[in-house]
Design a protein around this motif. Structure first.
Motif, PDB file in Angstrom:
ATOM      1  N   THR A  53      55.374  45.338  34.952  1.00 28.87           N
ATOM      2  CA  THR A  53      53.974  45.056  35.252  1.00 28.87           C
ATOM      3  C   THR A  53      53.565  45.582  36.628  1.00 28.87           C
ATOM      4  O   THR A  53      54.346  45.573  37.573  1.00 28.87           O
ATOM      5  CB  THR A  53      53.681  43.543  35.203  1.00 28.87           C
ATOM      6  OG1 THR A  53      54.564  42.851  36.100  1.00 28.87           O
ATOM      7  CG2 THR A  53      53.870  43.002  33.802  1.00 28.87           C
ATOM      8  N   LEU A  54      52.325  46.037  36.693  1.00 27.32           N
ATOM      9  CA  LEU A  54      51.671  46.393  37.943  1.00 27.32           C
ATOM     10  C   LEU A  54      50.389  45.587  38.017  1.00 27.32           C
ATOM     11  O   LEU A  54      49.691  45.424  37.009  1.00 27.32           O
ATOM     12  CB  LEU A  54      51.341  47.889  37.997  1.00 27.32           C
ATOM     13  CG  LEU A  54      52.516  48.858  38.059  1.00 27.32           C
ATOM     14  CD1 LEU A  54      52.002  50.285  37.931  1.00 27.32           C
ATOM     15  CD2 LEU A  54      53.267  48.700  39.368  1.00 27.32           C
ATOM     16  N   ALA A  55      50.068  45.079  39.177  1.00 27.26           N
ATOM     17  CA  ALA A  55      48.891  44.231  39.334  1.00 27.26           C
ATOM     18  C   ALA A  55      47.851  44.938  40.201  1.00 27.26           C
ATOM     19  O   ALA A  55      48.182  45.607  41.180  1.00 27.26           O
ATOM     20  CB  ALA A  55      49.272  42.902  39.971  1.00 27.26           C
ATOM     21  N   LEU A  56      46.593  44.771  39.823  1.00 24.51           N
ATOM     22  CA  LEU A  56      45.467  45.276  40.611  1.00 24.51           C
ATOM     23  C   LEU A  56      44.622  44.103  41.064  1.00 24.51           C
ATOM     24  O   LEU A  56      44.299  43.219  40.278  1.00 24.51           O
ATOM     25  CB  LEU A  56      44.593  46.216  39.780  1.00 24.51           C
ATOM     26  CG  LEU A  56      44.875  47.711  39.830  1.00 24.51           C
ATOM     27  CD1 LEU A  56      43.845  48.444  38.986  1.00 24.51           C
ATOM     28  CD2 LEU A  56      44.847  48.246  41.237  1.00 24.51           C
ATOM     29  N   SER A  57      44.240  44.101  42.317  1.00 24.81           N
ATOM     30  CA  SER A  57      43.377  43.074  42.852  1.00 24.81           C
ATOM     31  C   SER A  57      42.030  43.682  43.211  1.00 24.81           C
ATOM     32  O   SER A  57      41.969  44.727  43.847  1.00 24.81           O
ATOM     33  CB  SER A  57      43.989  42.441  44.102  1.00 24.81           C
ATOM     34  OG  SER A  57      43.027  41.700  44.826  1.00 24.81           O
ATOM     35  N   PRO A  58      40.917  43.049  42.815  1.00 28.12           N
ATOM     36  CA  PRO A  58      39.606  43.600  43.165  1.00 28.12           C
ATOM     37  C   PRO A  58      39.324  43.489  44.654  1.00 28.12           C
ATOM     38  O   PRO A  58      38.528  44.250  45.197  1.00 28.12           O
ATOM     39  CB  PRO A  58      38.624  42.739  42.344  1.00 28.12           C
ATOM     40  CG  PRO A  58      39.356  41.471  42.087  1.00 28.12           C
ATOM     41  CD  PRO A  58      40.811  41.839  41.991  1.00 28.12           C
ATOM     42  N   ALA A  69      38.681  45.130  38.474  1.00 29.98           N
ATOM     43  CA  ALA A  69      39.723  45.476  39.437  1.00 29.98           C
ATOM     44  C   ALA A  69      40.017  46.973  39.476  1.00 29.98           C
ATOM     45  O   ALA A  69      40.666  47.447  40.403  1.00 29.98           O
ATOM     46  CB  ALA A  69      41.010  44.712  39.112  1.00 29.98           C
ATOM     47  N   GLY A  70      39.552  47.735  38.483  1.00 25.52           N
ATOM     48  CA  GLY A  70      39.770  49.183  38.486  1.00 25.52           C
ATOM     49  C   GLY A  70      40.744  49.666  37.422  1.00 25.52           C
ATOM     50  O   GLY A  70      41.140  50.836  37.433  1.00 25.52           O
ATOM     51  N   LYS A  71      41.117  48.800  36.482  1.00 25.22           N
ATOM     52  CA  LYS A  71      42.088  49.194  35.449  1.00 25.22           C
ATOM     53  C   LYS A  71      41.534  50.306  34.554  1.00 25.22           C
ATOM     54  O   LYS A  71      42.184  51.315  34.332  1.00 25.22           O
ATOM     55  CB  LYS A  71      42.477  47.977  34.594  1.00 25.22           C
ATOM     56  CG  LYS A  71      43.010  46.788  35.370  1.00 25.22           C
ATOM     57  CD  LYS A  71      43.469  45.667  34.454  1.00 25.22           C
ATOM     58  CE  LYS A  71      42.391  45.146  33.510  1.00 25.22           C
ATOM     59  NZ  LYS A  71      41.230  44.563  34.215  1.00 25.22           N
ATOM     60  N   SER A  72      40.324  50.078  34.035  1.00 24.52           N
ATOM     61  CA  SER A  72      39.721  51.071  33.139  1.00 24.52           C
ATOM     62  C   SER A  72      39.472  52.387  33.869  1.00 24.52           C
ATOM     63  O   SER A  72      39.663  53.470  33.302  1.00 24.52           O
ATOM     64  CB  SER A  72      38.399  50.541  32.565  1.00 24.52           C
ATOM     65  OG  SER A  72      38.613  49.400  31.766  1.00 24.52           O
ATOM     66  N   THR A  73      39.062  52.305  35.119  1.00 20.69           N
ATOM     67  CA  THR A  73      38.830  53.510  35.909  1.00 20.69           C
ATOM     68  C   THR A  73      40.114  54.317  36.056  1.00 20.69           C
ATOM     69  O   THR A  73      40.118  55.543  35.913  1.00 20.69           O
ATOM     70  CB  THR A  73      38.279  53.135  37.300  1.00 20.69           C
ATOM     71  OG1 THR A  73      37.038  52.444  37.144  1.00 20.69           O
ATOM     72  CG2 THR A  73      38.061  54.379  38.154  1.00 20.69           C
ATOM     73  N   THR A  74      41.216  53.629  36.335  1.00 18.33           N
ATOM     74  CA  THR A  74      42.506  54.314  36.463  1.00 18.33           C
ATOM     75  C   THR A  74      42.864  55.034  35.172  1.00 18.33           C
ATOM     76  O   THR A  74      43.281  56.202  35.181  1.00 18.33           O
ATOM     77  CB  THR A  74      43.624  53.311  36.812  1.00 18.33           C
ATOM     78  OG1 THR A  74      43.285  52.595  37.996  1.00 18.33           O
ATOM     79  CG2 THR A  74      44.943  54.048  37.044  1.00 18.33           C
ATOM     80  N   LEU A  75      42.706  54.363  34.030  1.00 19.00           N
ATOM     81  CA  LEU A  75      43.060  54.977  32.750  1.00 19.00           C
ATOM     82  C   LEU A  75      42.163  56.172  32.430  1.00 19.00           C
ATOM     83  O   LEU A  75      42.634  57.175  31.883  1.00 19.00           O
ATOM     84  CB  LEU A  75      42.976  53.937  31.629  1.00 19.00           C
ATOM     85  CG  LEU A  75      43.991  52.795  31.676  1.00 19.00           C
ATOM     86  CD1 LEU A  75      43.933  51.984  30.385  1.00 19.00           C
ATOM     87  CD2 LEU A  75      45.412  53.296  31.901  1.00 19.00           C
TER      88      LEU A  75
END
Length: 217
Positions: free
Chosen positions: A203-208, A43-49
């Motif tokens: 919480t924040l949610a990411l959707s792929p 979903a892009g979590k690691s990319t954001t960090l």
């Protein structure tokens, strides 16, 4: 007196060739906030960090960390954050004490401070071992606790954690996570996870499918 956001993201976009990973993210995180960044794998979590940690500059938009532009001030940003990636390197031939000494040296910390801080963090993480035991003999959960300790040794202002609870014993993982987050209540913490744990955080949610951050209940 108004305080500046600890994190400010404006129109953040990231793509790998034709695949859009992050699409027009706008986000502000205030000092003292603890954010659980939730979403499935991909979903892009690691990319954001990685972007917030100054490890990926191939993005469009504006990203400020602790009042600094990550593209213009990457070294200054890295000095004030603690970043634990999902696949972090650990020198398994060392003992935890030797590893902490190495990490503390990189941050120019006196040994007395490193030792005191390590003991405090290990207590939160319920980590115990023989002082001369090398980490090659540790379980995945024990290694993860050492990595968490080393990430927080220099008392960073901003903490970025990618799947930090993944390898912890399920029977104690949630309680350890709660203890750690409560101990960091005066810091800014963003941790990525695909589990919606009942933890003391917003919480924040990411959707792929639509890679934008949004508040989650």
């Amino acid at each position: 007196m108004e305080t500046s956001p600890a994190l400010r993201i404006r129109s953040l976009k990231k793509a790998y060739y034709s695949k859009v990973v992050l699409n027009n993210i706008d986000l502000e995180i205030e000092p003292g906030q603890i954010i659980g960044y939730i979403g499935p794998n991909g979903a892009g979590k690691s990319t954001t960090l990685r972007i917030l940690g100054g490890l990926d500059f191939a993005f469009d938009g504006e990203v400020e960390v602790l009042g600094m532009d990550v593209k213009k001030n990457p070294l200054e940003v890295k000095a004030r954050i603690g970043f634990l990636p999902e696949q972090a390197a650990l020198y398994e031939q060392l003992t935890p004490i030797e590893f902490y000494e190495l990490v503390g040296g990189l941050h120019k910390l006196p040994w007395a401070k490193v030792e005191r801080r390590a003991r405090q963090l290990e207590n939160y993480l319920q980590l115990s071992y023989n002082r001369n035991q090398r980490m090659e003999t540790f379980s995945k959960g024990m290694r993860q606790k050492v990595l968490l300790t080393s990430t927080l040794l220099h008392d960073p202002d901003l903490i970025l954690l990618d799947e930090p609870w993944e390898h912890l014993d399920p029977t104690q993982g949630a309680s350890i996570a709660r203890a750690v987050l409560e101990a960091l209540h005066d810091k800014v913490v963003v941790f990525a996870t695909h589990h919606n744990h009942a933890l003391p955080c917003e919480t924040l949610a990411l959707s792929p499918e639509v890679p934008r951050a949004s508040s989650a209940p």
